[in-house]
Design a protein around this motif. Structure first.
Motif, PDB file in Angstrom:
ATOM      1  N   PHE A 144       0.774  -1.225  -0.016  1.00 41.40           N
ATOM      2  CA  PHE A 144       0.116  -0.077   0.066  1.00 41.40           C
ATOM      3  C   PHE A 144       0.711   1.381   0.110  1.00 41.40           C
ATOM      4  O   PHE A 144       0.533   2.340  -0.692  1.00 41.40           O
ATOM      5  CB  PHE A 144      -1.189  -0.020   1.209  1.00 41.40           C
ATOM      6  N   ASN A 145       1.903   1.207   0.576  1.00 43.72           N
ATOM      7  CA  ASN A 145       3.018   2.473   0.660  1.00 43.72           C
ATOM      8  C   ASN A 145       3.571   2.683  -0.747  1.00 43.72           C
ATOM      9  O   ASN A 145       3.596   3.744  -1.009  1.00 43.72           O
ATOM     10  CB  ASN A 145       3.902   2.164   1.698  1.00 43.72           C
ATOM     11  N   SER A 146       3.719   1.262  -1.279  1.00 49.86           N
ATOM     12  CA  SER A 146       4.315   1.882  -2.620  1.00 49.86           C
ATOM     13  C   SER A 146       3.241   2.077  -3.664  1.00 49.86           C
ATOM     14  O   SER A 146       3.566   3.025  -4.592  1.00 49.86           O
ATOM     15  CB  SER A 146       4.713   0.124  -3.212  1.00 49.86           C
ATOM     16  N   PHE A 147       2.148   1.965  -3.463  1.00 50.55           N
ATOM     17  CA  PHE A 147       0.904   2.296  -4.218  1.00 50.55           C
ATOM     18  C   PHE A 147       0.879   4.004  -3.993  1.00 50.55           C
ATOM     19  O   PHE A 147       0.643   4.743  -5.079  1.00 50.55           O
ATOM     20  CB  PHE A 147      -0.574   1.897  -3.786  1.00 50.55           C
ATOM     21  N   LEU A 148       0.915   4.311  -2.860  1.00 53.36           N
ATOM     22  CA  LEU A 148       0.916   5.860  -2.408  1.00 53.36           C
ATOM     23  C   LEU A 148       2.063   6.441  -3.248  1.00 53.36           C
ATOM     24  O   LEU A 148       1.866   7.700  -3.620  1.00 53.36           O
ATOM     25  CB  LEU A 148       1.068   6.002  -0.962  1.00 53.36           C
ATOM     26  N   ARG A 149       3.147   6.165  -3.047  1.00 54.73           N
ATOM     27  CA  ARG A 149       4.505   6.652  -3.655  1.00 54.73           C
ATOM     28  C   ARG A 149       4.175   6.702  -5.332  1.00 54.73           C
ATOM     29  O   ARG A 149       4.752   7.493  -5.875  1.00 54.73           O
ATOM     30  CB  ARG A 149       5.770   5.727  -3.309  1.00 54.73           C
ATOM     31  N   LEU A 150       3.585   5.522  -5.679  1.00 52.66           N
ATOM     32  CA  LEU A 150       3.639   5.539  -7.366  1.00 52.66           C
ATOM     33  C   LEU A 150       2.718   6.692  -7.707  1.00 52.66           C
ATOM     34  O   LEU A 150       2.832   6.955  -9.007  1.00 52.66           O
ATOM     35  CB  LEU A 150       2.998   4.294  -7.778  1.00 52.66           C
ATOM     36  N   ASN A 151       1.681   7.045  -6.850  1.00 49.18           N
ATOM     37  CA  ASN A 151       0.790   8.098  -7.492  1.00 49.18           C
ATOM     38  C   ASN A 151       1.189   9.473  -6.801  1.00 49.18           C
ATOM     39  O   ASN A 151       0.367  10.390  -6.940  1.00 49.18           O
ATOM     40  CB  ASN A 151      -0.464   7.820  -6.778  1.00 49.18           C
ATOM     41  N   GLY A 152       2.407   9.561  -6.214  1.00 49.56           N
ATOM     42  CA  GLY A 152       2.807  10.893  -6.000  1.00 49.56           C
ATOM     43  C   GLY A 152       3.210  11.339  -4.564  1.00 49.56           C
ATOM     44  O   GLY A 152       3.697  12.535  -4.337  1.00 49.56           O
ATOM     45  N   ALA A 153       2.714  10.641  -3.504  1.00 49.84           N
ATOM     46  CA  ALA A 153       2.757  10.810  -2.328  1.00 49.84           C
ATOM     47  C   ALA A 153       4.241  10.676  -1.671  1.00 49.84           C
ATOM     48  O   ALA A 153       4.817   9.531  -2.336  1.00 49.84           O
ATOM     49  CB  ALA A 153       1.852   9.979  -1.564  1.00 49.84           C
ATOM     50  N   SER A 154       4.713  11.507  -0.698  1.00 48.10           N
ATOM     51  CA  SER A 154       5.970  11.214  -0.093  1.00 48.10           C
ATOM     52  C   SER A 154       5.702  10.309   1.136  1.00 48.10           C
ATOM     53  O   SER A 154       5.205  10.805   2.355  1.00 48.10           O
ATOM     54  CB  SER A 154       6.336  12.901   0.501  1.00 48.10           C
ATOM     55  N   VAL A 155       6.370   9.079   1.048  1.00 46.55           N
ATOM     56  CA  VAL A 155       6.026   8.037   2.166  1.00 46.55           C
ATOM     57  C   VAL A 155       7.280   7.604   2.587  1.00 46.55           C
ATOM     58  O   VAL A 155       8.281   7.345   1.872  1.00 46.55           O
ATOM     59  CB  VAL A 155       5.347   6.890   1.814  1.00 46.55           C
ATOM     60  N   GLY A 156       7.777   7.974   4.016  1.00 46.76           N
ATOM     61  CA  GLY A 156       8.950   7.501   4.659  1.00 46.76           C
ATOM     62  C   GLY A 156       9.079   5.919   4.715  1.00 46.76           C
ATOM     63  O   GLY A 156       8.267   5.168   4.257  1.00 46.76           O
ATOM     64  N   SER A 157      10.251   5.563   5.446  1.00 47.71           N
ATOM     65  CA  SER A 157      10.201   4.301   5.732  1.00 47.71           C
ATOM     66  C   SER A 157       9.304   3.907   7.068  1.00 47.71           C
ATOM     67  O   SER A 157       9.274   4.492   8.016  1.00 47.71           O
ATOM     68  CB  SER A 157      11.661   3.946   6.099  1.00 47.71           C
ATOM     69  N   HIS A 158       9.095   2.562   6.985  1.00 48.95           N
ATOM     70  CA  HIS A 158       8.306   1.855   8.197  1.00 48.95           C
ATOM     71  C   HIS A 158       7.104   2.775   8.484  1.00 48.95           C
ATOM     72  O   HIS A 158       6.890   2.674   9.957  1.00 48.95           O
ATOM     73  CB  HIS A 158       9.439   1.678   9.309  1.00 48.95           C
ATOM     74  N   VAL A 159       6.295   3.092   7.445  1.00 49.47           N
ATOM     75  CA  VAL A 159       5.247   3.786   7.687  1.00 49.47           C
ATOM     76  C   VAL A 159       4.212   2.740   7.967  1.00 49.47           C
ATOM     77  O   VAL A 159       4.038   2.202   6.937  1.00 49.47           O
ATOM     78  CB  VAL A 159       4.828   4.997   6.670  1.00 49.47           C
ATOM     79  N   HIS A 160       3.354   2.900   8.900  1.00 46.22           N
ATOM     80  CA  HIS A 160       1.894   2.079   9.027  1.00 46.22           C
ATOM     81  C   HIS A 160       0.856   3.103   8.609  1.00 46.22           C
ATOM     82  O   HIS A 160       0.581   4.135   9.383  1.00 46.22           O
ATOM     83  CB  HIS A 160       1.919   1.509  10.453  1.00 46.22           C
ATOM     84  N   TYR A 161       0.068   2.715   7.464  1.00 47.09           N
ATOM     85  CA  TYR A 161      -1.064   3.461   7.042  1.00 47.09           C
ATOM     86  C   TYR A 161      -2.280   2.648   6.895  1.00 47.09           C
ATOM     87  O   TYR A 161      -1.969   1.666   6.397  1.00 47.09           O
ATOM     88  CB  TYR A 161      -0.653   4.180   5.570  1.00 47.09           C
ATOM     89  N   MET A 162      -3.124   2.922   7.554  1.00 38.46           N
ATOM     90  CA  MET A 162      -4.424   2.474   7.911  1.00 38.46           C
ATOM     91  C   MET A 162      -5.727   3.394   7.260  1.00 38.46           C
ATOM     92  O   MET A 162      -6.730   2.876   7.532  1.00 38.46           O
ATOM     93  CB  MET A 162      -4.648   1.670   9.033  1.00 38.46           C
ATOM     94  N   GLY A 163      -5.423   4.282   6.627  1.00 40.68           N
ATOM     95  CA  GLY A 163      -6.119   5.205   6.185  1.00 40.68           C
ATOM     96  C   GLY A 163      -7.157   4.905   5.246  1.00 40.68           C
ATOM     97  O   GLY A 163      -6.869   3.953   4.469  1.00 40.68           O
ATOM     98  N   VAL A 164      -8.210   5.769   4.804  1.00 39.62           N
ATOM     99  CA  VAL A 164      -9.285   5.450   3.638  1.00 39.62           C
ATOM    100  C   VAL A 164      -8.483   6.448   2.447  1.00 39.62           C
ATOM    101  O   VAL A 164      -8.047   7.678   2.984  1.00 39.62           O
ATOM    102  CB  VAL A 164     -10.492   5.686   4.193  1.00 39.62           C
ATOM    103  N   LEU A 165      -9.210   6.117   1.170  1.00 37.38           N
ATOM    104  CA  LEU A 165      -8.544   6.965   0.308  1.00 37.38           C
ATOM    105  C   LEU A 165      -9.959   7.578  -0.506  1.00 37.38           C
ATOM    106  O   LEU A 165      -9.592   8.534  -1.421  1.00 37.38           O
ATOM    107  CB  LEU A 165      -7.942   6.105  -0.879  1.00 37.38           C
ATOM    108  N   GLU A 166     -11.261   7.116  -0.123  1.00 36.96           N
ATOM    109  CA  GLU A 166     -12.183   7.534  -0.722  1.00 36.96           C
ATOM    110  C   GLU A 166     -12.435   9.409  -0.687  1.00 36.96           C
ATOM    111  O   GLU A 166     -12.545   9.696   0.625  1.00 36.96           O
ATOM    112  CB  GLU A 166     -13.596   7.016  -0.169  1.00 36.96           C
ATOM    113  N   ALA A 167     -12.569  10.006  -1.736  1.00 37.39           N
ATOM    114  CA  ALA A 167     -12.934  11.527  -1.743  1.00 37.39           C
ATOM    115  C   ALA A 167     -11.520  12.021  -0.935  1.00 37.39           C
ATOM    116  O   ALA A 167     -11.686  13.228  -0.589  1.00 37.39           O
ATOM    117  CB  ALA A 167     -13.956  11.765  -1.058  1.00 37.39           C
TER     118      ALA A 167
END
Length: 267
Positions: A144-167
């Motif tokens: 999921f972190n890789s998906f965020l990075r592919l779309n332009g987000a700046s994501v550091g190392s060892h990030v735990h992301y459980m948020g939503v993306l709708e809207a």
């Protein structure tokens, strides 16, 4: 006066076209996202049809029954189809973002503009469909972190992301520091509506910062390193949690200063 009236009429016409495009977007996007899975699903179903109608006399000599083989094949085919459809939707959404929408830029944008039409279709149709179809199951993983990075987000190392993306898929507006924790169903909404404009402002979650479950961060919010937002809180736009502070409430305010946390175990 006549020129102003004419300009207002043109703006209203553009607004109607934008709303029409947003309404029709799912009908255009859905077949493209499901096409990779359909291409694999059709040969698989034909093969299962042939297997089900094969003469059972040859299968009686085998140690495994034809029914067991059929059930296992169906299960494996469904899993394979789900993975193909899921990764195909991720690929299609990323390609659409890069080739059609482009980079999301900070600042104000008129709602009737072509840029906002593209952003609206991507943010309210493509991303929610992809998220519910596949990426929601990847939350909390490096994929999921890789998906965020592919779309332009700046994501550091060892990030735990459980948020939503709708809207709330303003990827370029998101900056997540090392070991940041964005808990369950958090919404990072980096855009806001101001009159007839939509404004994009960056959201920053610093190193080791923690955003509690079901909390919201609005456009322009900043969480400095080691700060914390408690569960079900709302951090307003342009608010800034200083290093080590704990914020809580609707809207969130400072609940504890860093001095109150001295000696507490670090996470």
């Amino acid at each position: 006066g006549g020129a102003a009236a004419g300009g207002g009429g043109g703006g209203g016409s553009n607004g109607r076209w934008v709303r029409l495009g947003m309404s029709a977007a799912p009908l255009v996007v859905l077949p493209g996202l499901l096409m990779p899975g359909l291409l694999v699903l059709m040969p698989g179903m034909l093969w299962l049809h042939q297997l089900a109608h094969r003469d059972t006399e040859a299968a009686q000599c085998a140690p495994v029954s034809l029914a067991d083989v059929r059930h296992s094949t169906i299960a494996l085919t469904l899993v394979a189809c789900y993975l193909v459809v899921g990764f195909g939707s991720v690929w299609a959404a990323t390609a659409l973002k890069r080739l059609w929408v482009g980079k999301i830029e900070a600042g104000k944008h008129r709602f009737e503009s072509l840029y906002m039409l593209k952003w609206s279709v991507f943010n309210f149709s493509v991303v929610p469909l992809t998220h519910r179809l596949f990426t929601k199951a990847l939350r909390g993983s490096p994929f999921f972190n890789s998906f965020l990075r592919l779309n332009g987000a700046s994501v550091g190392s060892h990030v735990h992301y459980m948020g939503v993306l709708e809207a709330s898929a303003d990827f370029e507006m998101l900056e997540l520091g090392d070991r940041a924790c964005v808990d369950f169903n958090v919404r990072l909404q980096a855009h806001e509506v101001i009159n007839s404009h939509v404004a994009h402002r960056p959201i920053k979650v610093g190193d080791r910062a923690h955003v509690g479950a079901r909390s919201n961060l609005l456009a322009g919010a900043v969480m400095q390193p080691s700060s914390r937002l408690t569960d079900q809180s709302l951090l307003l736009g342009r608010s800034e949690a200083r290093p080590g502070q704990v914020w809580d409430g609707l809207p969130a305010t400072v609940a504890r200063q860093p001095s109150a946390l001295r000696g507490a175990p670090r996470y």
